[in-house]
Scaffold this motif. Structure first.
Motif, PDB file in Angstrom:
ATOM      1  N   ALA A  92       5.796  12.171  -1.154  1.00  0.00           N
ATOM      2  CA  ALA A  92       5.619  11.218  -2.251  1.00  0.00           C
ATOM      3  C   ALA A  92       6.974  10.810  -2.830  1.00  0.00           C
ATOM      4  O   ALA A  92       7.208   9.641  -3.145  1.00  0.00           O
ATOM      5  N   SER A 134       8.352   7.062  -2.514  1.00  0.00           N
ATOM      6  CA  SER A 134       8.640   6.360  -3.765  1.00  0.00           C
ATOM      7  C   SER A 134      10.066   5.819  -3.762  1.00  0.00           C
ATOM      8  O   SER A 134      10.317   4.678  -4.184  1.00  0.00           O
ATOM      9  N   ASP A 179      11.087   1.921  -3.844  1.00  0.00           N
ATOM     10  CA  ASP A 179      11.964   1.382  -4.887  1.00  0.00           C
ATOM     11  C   ASP A 179      13.118   0.595  -4.273  1.00  0.00           C
ATOM     12  O   ASP A 179      13.523  -0.462  -4.782  1.00  0.00           O
ATOM     13  N   LYS A 218      -5.241   3.666  -0.969  1.00  0.00           N
ATOM     14  CA  LYS A 218      -4.721   2.538  -1.744  1.00  0.00           C
ATOM     15  C   LYS A 218      -3.908   2.983  -2.963  1.00  0.00           C
ATOM     16  O   LYS A 218      -2.924   2.339  -3.330  1.00  0.00           O
ATOM     17  N   SER A 219      -4.308   4.078  -3.582  1.00  0.00           N
ATOM     18  CA  SER A 219      -3.655   4.501  -4.826  1.00  0.00           C
ATOM     19  C   SER A 219      -2.219   4.967  -4.620  1.00  0.00           C
ATOM     20  O   SER A 219      -1.467   5.113  -5.585  1.00  0.00           O
ATOM     21  N   ARG A 220      -1.820   5.197  -3.348  1.00  0.00           N
ATOM     22  CA  ARG A 220      -0.447   5.664  -3.122  1.00  0.00           C
ATOM     23  C   ARG A 220       0.591   4.571  -3.306  1.00  0.00           C
ATOM     24  O   ARG A 220       1.781   4.853  -3.400  1.00  0.00           O
ATOM     25  N   PHE A 221       0.155   3.303  -3.341  1.00  0.00           N
ATOM     26  CA  PHE A 221       1.086   2.187  -3.528  1.00  0.00           C
ATOM     27  C   PHE A 221       1.244   1.948  -5.033  1.00  0.00           C
ATOM     28  O   PHE A 221       0.367   1.394  -5.685  1.00  0.00           O
ATOM     29  N   ARG A 222       2.387   2.386  -5.567  1.00  0.00           N
ATOM     30  CA  ARG A 222       2.552   2.426  -7.020  1.00  0.00           C
ATOM     31  C   ARG A 222       3.615   1.466  -7.555  1.00  0.00           C
ATOM     32  O   ARG A 222       3.758   1.333  -8.764  1.00  0.00           O
ATOM     33  N   THR A 223       4.397   0.826  -6.669  1.00  0.00           N
ATOM     34  CA  THR A 223       5.420  -0.074  -7.185  1.00  0.00           C
ATOM     35  C   THR A 223       4.760  -1.289  -7.838  1.00  0.00           C
ATOM     36  O   THR A 223       3.623  -1.651  -7.519  1.00  0.00           O
ATOM     37  N   HIS A 224       5.472  -1.934  -8.729  1.00  0.00           N
ATOM     38  CA  HIS A 224       4.906  -3.073  -9.459  1.00  0.00           C
ATOM     39  C   HIS A 224       4.459  -4.172  -8.495  1.00  0.00           C
ATOM     40  O   HIS A 224       3.374  -4.744  -8.657  1.00  0.00           O
ATOM     41  N   VAL A 274       1.278  -3.169  -6.560  1.00  0.00           N
ATOM     42  CA  VAL A 274       0.101  -3.212  -7.434  1.00  0.00           C
ATOM     43  C   VAL A 274      -0.344  -4.656  -7.667  1.00  0.00           C
ATOM     44  O   VAL A 274      -1.541  -4.968  -7.649  1.00  0.00           O
TER      45      VAL A 274
END
Length: 293
Positions: A77, A81, A85, A264-270, A273
């Protein structure tokens, strides 16, 4: 002295630990269940421990396996991440999907996406096998029963499309051509053509059924030949709005298929999302209404 273990083996272990299944891990990593089992067995041999209990239909982590799973989950993770980024600095959302979804849904809507998010570039790669780069968002077609609700983008409705009325088909003296799909991936549920015909009191024997392995080809061929195509409503929504195709009869029929983004929830960048919210609205919009509204 540091213990050397394979990164690929750790990824196989991490996926199997999250899914509780070698099969689901194999699907995520585009490997075979046998390859997943091999990687994990080699890892167990290297560490001289047992990481999973092998049961008939699932695998369970041992106490030692749980300890490693917590570490690999946190480690991957953190890496993903950081990579995401870095990718976000380029303001690019990379999407990988099937040829049909790319050509008929995403690419025609790129202008609308750019208008809504002018600072984000959507880069689409297509193919029947999606890539697994950490920065790529894979949009896949799968069986509803195999996909968690939280990962689904749509639950596909199917209909017959062309430029003929239902009454004309029921009273036709010849055998009209219907294009449909036989998937390369035989694990996918078939399009519900038989159910649609039965619901509309039509006999399959009264038609010439021709199959492609991608919906895109059947749709294109139906337009060229002025024939009929049985396909996903989502894929031809734009063509119906443009008057190239028309639904035959009334509403479509539910299928056992869905488009989804694995984990799907693993994609957290703005940016990720924003894209996921946008594509969710794109494929879910008007899913139960007339395509010409």
């Amino acid at each position: 002295m540091a213990l050397s273990v394979s990164l690929q083996a750790l990824r196989a272990f991490d996926a199997a630990a999250r899914h509780g299944s070698f099969k689901r891990a194999a699907e995520e990593l585009s490997l075979t269940p046998t390859a997943i089992s091999h990687h994990i067995s080699k890892l167990e041999d290297r560490l001289n421990v047992r990481l999973f209990q092998r049961l008939p239909r699932k695998v369970l982590l041992t106490e030692t396996g749980l300890l490693l799973a917590n570490a690999t989950s946190e480690g991957f993770a953190t890496i993903e991440s950081a990579l995401a980024d870095i990718q976000q600095l380029n303001e690019v959302v990379q999407v990988s999907t099937t040829s049909s979804f790319a050509a008929l849904v995403l690419l025609p809507a790129q202008g609308a996406f750019s208008a809504r998010y002018p600072d984000i570039s959507m880069q689409v790669s297509s193919g029947e096998l999606t890539d697994n780069l950490p920065n790529s968002i894979p949009v896949r077609l799968g069986n509803i029963k195999d996909v968690p609700l939280e990962d689904r983008l749509s639950e596909e409705q199917y209909n017959l499309f062309g430029n003929k009325a239902l009454g004309a088909l029921q009273n036709s003296a010849d055998r009209p051509v219907i294009y449909t799909t036989r998937w390369k991936n035989r694990a996918l549920c078939a399009p519900p053509l038989d159910d649609w015909l039965a619901h509309n009191e039509l006999n399959k024997e009264d038609f010439v059924i021709r199959e492609f392995d991608q919906e895109l080809f059947g749709i294109q061929q139906a337009v060229i030949e002025n024939a009929l195509v049985f396909c996903s409503e989502v894929l031809v929504r734009g063509m119906c709005s443009a008057g190239q195709l028309t639904p035959v009869g009334g509403r479509g029929i539910a299928s056992s298929l869905c488009y989804y983004i694995p984990n799907k929830s693993r994609f957290r960048t703005h940016n990720a999302v924003k894209f996921i919210e946008w594509v969710q609205n794109l494929v879910g919009l008007k899913s139960n209404t007339n395509l010409l509204d």
